[in-house]
Write an enzyme that holds these catalytic residues in place. Sequence first.
Site, PDB file in Angstrom:
ATOM      1  N   ASP A   9      39.641  33.543  -3.961  1.00 29.52           N
ATOM      2  CA  ASP A   9      40.668  34.419  -3.899  1.00 29.52           C
ATOM      3  C   ASP A   9      41.404  34.420  -2.737  1.00 29.52           C
ATOM      4  OD1 ASP A   9      40.313  38.485  -3.891  1.00 29.52           O
ATOM      5  OD2 ASP A   9      42.108  36.980  -3.376  1.00 29.52           O
ATOM      6  N   ASP A 109      46.579  35.390  -7.493  1.00 24.18           N
ATOM      7  CA  ASP A 109      45.766  34.977  -6.435  1.00 24.18           C
ATOM      8  C   ASP A 109      44.264  34.601  -6.549  1.00 24.18           C
ATOM      9  OD1 ASP A 109      45.026  37.514  -6.102  1.00 24.18           O
ATOM     10  OD2 ASP A 109      45.130  37.311  -3.826  1.00 24.18           O
ATOM     11  N   GLU A 110      43.981  34.866  -8.000  1.00 24.43           N
ATOM     12  CA  GLU A 110      42.275  34.626  -7.884  1.00 24.43           C
ATOM     13  C   GLU A 110      42.010  33.828  -9.296  1.00 24.43           C
ATOM     14  OE1 GLU A 110      40.009  38.457  -9.008  1.00 24.43           O
ATOM     15  OE2 GLU A 110      41.596  39.033  -7.814  1.00 24.43           O
TER      16      GLU A 110
HETATM   17  P1  TTP Z   1      44.202  41.388  -3.654  1.00 25.74           P
HETATM   18  O1  TTP Z   1      43.678  39.981  -3.740  1.00 25.74           O
HETATM   19  O2  TTP Z   1      43.605  42.584  -3.827  1.00 25.74           O
HETATM   20  O3  TTP Z   1      44.627  41.477  -1.808  1.00 25.74           O
HETATM   21  P2  TTP Z   1      45.394  40.464  -0.956  1.00 25.74           P
HETATM   22  O4  TTP Z   1      45.429  39.092  -1.381  1.00 25.74           O
HETATM   23  O5  TTP Z   1      46.621  41.138  -0.422  1.00 25.74           O
HETATM   24  O6  TTP Z   1      44.186  40.438   0.321  1.00 25.74           O
HETATM   25  P3  TTP Z   1      42.727  40.106   0.292  1.00 25.74           P
HETATM   26  O7  TTP Z   1      42.911  39.316   1.726  1.00 25.74           O
HETATM   27  O8  TTP Z   1      42.024  41.244   0.565  1.00 25.74           O
HETATM   28  O9  TTP Z   1      42.591  39.443  -0.789  1.00 25.74           O
HETATM   29  O10 TTP Z   1      45.685  41.256  -4.364  1.00 25.74           O
HETATM   30  C1  TTP Z   1      46.541  40.082  -4.485  1.00 25.74           C
HETATM   31  C2  TTP Z   1      48.110  40.334  -4.291  1.00 25.74           C
HETATM   32  O11 TTP Z   1      48.270  41.338  -5.162  1.00 25.74           O
HETATM   33  C3  TTP Z   1      48.425  40.957  -3.131  1.00 25.74           C
HETATM   34  O12 TTP Z   1      48.631  40.046  -2.125  1.00 25.74           O
HETATM   35  C4  TTP Z   1      49.554  41.783  -3.424  1.00 25.74           C
HETATM   36  C5  TTP Z   1      49.206  42.211  -4.770  1.00 25.74           C
HETATM   37  N1  TTP Z   1      48.998  43.809  -4.861  1.00 25.74           N
HETATM   38  C6  TTP Z   1      50.016  44.648  -5.128  1.00 25.74           C
HETATM   39  O13 TTP Z   1      51.155  44.161  -5.234  1.00 25.74           O
HETATM   40  N2  TTP Z   1      49.538  45.891  -4.761  1.00 25.74           N
HETATM   41  C7  TTP Z   1      48.244  46.202  -4.630  1.00 25.74           C
HETATM   42  O14 TTP Z   1      47.927  47.408  -4.536  1.00 25.74           O
HETATM   43  C8  TTP Z   1      47.191  45.201  -4.597  1.00 25.74           C
HETATM   44  C9  TTP Z   1      45.703  45.792  -4.263  1.00 25.74           C
HETATM   45  C10 TTP Z   1      47.580  44.072  -4.691  1.00 25.74           C
HETATM   46 CA    CA Z   2      43.499  38.255  -2.331  1.00 25.98          CA
END
Ligand code: TTP
Ligand code: CA
Length: 363
Positions: A9, A109-110
């Site tokens: 991730d 992103d995962e």
């Molecule tokens: P996530 O992997 O949930 O979050 P993240 O990568 O920003 O942070 P983390 O370090 O905790 O992994 O989500 C991936 C992408 O999806 C994030 O960068 C932006 C998008 N996203 C949104 O647009 N709205 C949302 O509510 C969430 C949770 C994510």
């Molecule tokens: Ca992430």
Amino acid sequence: MVRVVGHLDLDYFYAQVEEVLDPSLKVKPVLVCVFSGRTEDSGVVATANYLARNLGVKSGIPIATAKRKLQGIDAAIIRMRHEKYEAVSERVMSLVEENVDVLEQTGIDEAFFDLTGSSGGDFGGARATAIRIKESVLKSEGLTCSVGLGQSKAVAKIASDYQKPNGLTVVAPESTISFLGPLPVTRLYGVGPKAAEAMELMGVKTVGELSKRSAQDLEARFGRKLAAYFAAAAIGADTEPVAPRGEPTQLSRIVTLKQNTTNPEVAFEQLSGAIEDVHRRLVSRGASFRVISAMAILSDLTVKTKSKTFETPVSDLATMRDATKRLLTELSGTAGKEFRRVGVRVSDFGSSENQSSLSQYLG
Ligand code: TTP
Ligand code: CA
């Protein structure tokens, strides 16, 4: 044989990409926002970097609320640029794919991946591969990510979330039960607020407590199928395989021109890198195409497309460049407006026969 499953991730993804594109942002709270356009501040925060998170800003909150929390602070508030994140995501995923047996992308992103074959079930070897993946993502894209390894998808996913950002958590089979035991049941995939509430009524708050409940107890509450899944998940014994998602039936990239133009040569110049990118992804899939299209979004935001079909599948860069140039020239002749954005798309894939042998040799 014990499985070795990973989950990767990318950390604070959209905001981290913005930091890579503009390193001066790294010292500030960064908010990537989706503006709805209704009023200046209408919209929500898509994601935020850790400096902003420490000040109480997180995904999903209104932009106005975030601004209040950051009053008097020099923060960067950035409009979401999805196509940038998409392009980075695709490059990261192909990089990870090169290092693993099977990749299953589950979001921008995962991804899950499987290392059972290449590691021979050895979690020490798999840890070294995970480190290598993290290093190459950092080196080639400047991005940190968090990775988890475990004996199943459920364990790997929890592990990648366990230490963030820039984490690596390896849960070897013998430590699975002790790793999962203290966690709240909501950490298990598929345990939403409703199931958690029902479990709490049974006196079950942690995964360890869940694992001790009898099959009858769980079945009475959740029905047979779900009960069986929860019982398995609680001991990390879920069996879902890492399965690659369906191959895409097209590949494309679109770029925003530095300035609107009617000149196809100028547009082609700026699309050149994107054509190479599409070509690289095509080659890495061992695919070839029969149809190539050029797209143009005009200054009045109308979209125009022109396509060319080849009699036999092609995959070489020179042909792609040549065809795209011609198509852009045709488009400019009929568009009647300036180009604002231009793109290239290849589709109607023929599978290239030497694909499996190629990946065997490269692997
Ligand atoms: P996530 O992997 O949930 O979050 P993240 O990568 O920003 O942070 P983390 O370090 O905790 O992994 O989500 C991936 C992408 O999806 C994030 O960068 C932006 C998008 N996203 C949104 O647009 N709205 C949302 O509510 C969430 C949770 C994510
Ligand atoms: Ca992430």
